[in-house]
Design an enzyme around this catalytic site. Structure first.
Site, short mmCIF file in Angstrom:
data_model
loop_
_atom_site.label_atom_id
_atom_site.label_comp_id
_atom_site.label_asym_id
_atom_site.label_seq_id
_atom_site.Cartn_x
_atom_site.Cartn_y
_atom_site.Cartn_z
CG ASN A 142 6.47 43.75 24.81
OD1 ASN A 142 5.42 44.46 24.24
ND2 ASN A 142 6.27 42.85 24.92
CD GLU A 205 2.79 45.35 26.34
OE1 GLU A 205 3.57 45.97 26.24
OE2 GLU A 205 2.38 44.98 25.12
CG ASP A 254 -1.53 27.29 29.22
OD1 ASP A 254 -1.96 28.42 29.43
OD2 ASP A 254 -0.10 28.23 29.21
#
Ligand code: MN
Length: 450
Positions: A142, A205, A254
């Site tokens: 991953n 990915e 964020d």
């Protein structure tokens, strides 16, 4: 197919701004990034106070730049990504790669120009890293994107939302072992965008990155841990994601441009490092356009696909910049029957669970032009008929107005399409006939009125 090759290309196209004045990684670089955030150039910081290496920023700052990185026009961007998600292909594992030019035994995080972005951020944060890890039986690979808080010279705190890396971490926890991770920084935009792909657990990915780069992407094995990294990454930290060490992480700004709350989060112990000669550190401004684009794009595509299932035709999807690239969607559709827009709204919320407000407009409205979107709401929307309200749905914990512990929020859908049951002419935007002469006169006037 590296960050460097991409930067060279932007250089020849005059899309790069070189900052030659010495600047500090504490607030100064981020202030300059913020200033050039909207449609800005690639920023190359040549002299960093107290550090030897250079910093590059705003690499994928615009849709156009991201599209050219994938070798397509902006209108084909979704299609290109969907193709790669559906046809991932294993990259080559090379014996050697540029990132192995330097293998460092005991790296010190304080030697890197890691940025402190906002006034009340807890510490310097790495914000452009992708992390590779394997499952305990090595069956699953991953890659994902995580923010990393610098705790000291050899530890990061990592924000782990309950997705794929969290699952791998839980699996190793059951075995009582730490999880080996490779943290890569300084990457070709295709690799960064691949790392945010919504592919299922079990699909790596990096395989999507290889598909995007037409099978020209290579990985190398790490020197100190059981994980892999892009062969041409600028920097790779090798670490152990500890299963029994947690610290308070944050605060940090964020995507919403507000401070995310402090939480207990796991620690990564850095055990080694690999880097290219004269490595370039890649920065990414939290809540900047690049952040919104990279995080939002896969969700725009999921929305596009979901809406295409319920209405005859979808125009475009925009997770708007003002909506943090995350909480607001505007979608244009061609409807056949009244009620189509309501079905589109429910599909939109299903496709992107973090979404809070969605607006559906007709095809004559440009979803990227918020003045046009507002005009559609002003002239085509009636709140008692065209509004959907969903209470206590799960939303984003990044939204300070939601319950940030439970993630519960209220969702609002606005159908700003014109009703089919009423005469079309009533809703058409009036136009002024535009003659050649008027065109000529305007052109001449602009010569004096700039
Ligand atoms: Mn994954």
């Amino acid at each position: 197919m590296s960050l460097r090759s991409f930067l060279e290309e932007k250089e020849t196209l005059n899309q790069t701004l070189h900052v030659t004045a010495p600047v500090s990684p504490r607030f100064e670089i981020s202030a300059i990034m913020k200033h050039f955030d909207q449609n800005g150039p690639v920023l190359f910081f040549e002299k960093i106070k107290g550090y030897k290496n250079r910093v590059v920023a705003n690499v994928c700052g615009t849709r156009e730049r991201l599209s050219t990185a994938l070798g397509v026009k902006p209108e084909s961007l979704y299609q290109r990504l969907i193709e790669a998600w559906k046809n991932p292909s294993k990259p080559n594992i090379a014996k050697n790669g540029a990132v192995k030019e330097n293998i460092v035994e005991k790296p010190k995080l304080s030697k890197l120009p890691i940025l402190t972005h906002f006034e009340k951020d807890a510490a310097p944060y790495v914000t452009s890293a992708i992390i590779h890890a394997k499952s305990p039986n090595k069956g699953v690979d991953n890659v994902s994107v995580h923010r990393l808080e610098v705790l000291d010279d050899k530890h990061f705190a990592i924000r782990l939302v309950p997705r794929h890396l969290f699952k791998l971490w839980t699996m190793t926890k059951e075995e009582g072992k730490d999880l080996d991770v490779a943290i890569s920084i300084g990457l070709h935009p295709a690799v960064l965008v691949a790392a945010t792909s919504p592919v299922p657990f079990g699909v790596c990915e990096f395989d999507v990155a290889n598909a995007l780069l037409k099978n020209k992407f290579s990985l190398v094995k790490c020197a100190h841990v059981d994980a892999v990294a892009p062969a041409e990454a600028e920097i790779v930290f090798e670490g152990h994601l500890c299963v029994n060490k947690e610290v308070v992480e944050g605060p940090l700004v964020d995507i919403t441009g507000t401070y995310d709350v402090k939480r207990n989060q796991p620690v990564i112990e850095v055990v080694g490092m690999m880097h290219r000669d004269d490595y370039i550190y890649q920065a990414l401004l939290p809540s900047g356009n690049e952040h919104k684009l990279l995080m939002g794009l896969p969700h725009e595509i999921k929305i596009w696909e979901a809406v295409a299932n319920v209405v005859p035709k979808v125009g475009a999807v925009n997770l708007t910049s003002g909506g943090c690239g995350w909480l607001h969607a505007v979608v244009s559709i061609e409807k056949q029957k009244d009620g189509d827009a309501k079905n589109a709204l429910t599909a939109i919320f299903g496709a992107h669970p973090s979404l809070k407000h969605a607006i559906v407009v007709d095809m004559d409205i440009d979803v990227y032009n918020m003045e046009e979107v507002e005009w559609a709401i002003a002239t085509r929307f009636q709140a008692n008929e065209d509004l959907i309200l969903i209470q206590n749905a799960r939303g984003s914990t990044l939204d300070p107005s939601a319950d940030q512990e439970t993630g519960l929020t209220t969702k609002l859908g606005i159908d700003a399409t014109k009703p089919i049951s009423k005469p079309k002419e009533k809703f058409a935007r009036a136009r002024i006939p535009f003659s050649r002469n008027a065109e000529k006169v305007i052109k001449n006037l602009h010569a004096v009125w700039k």
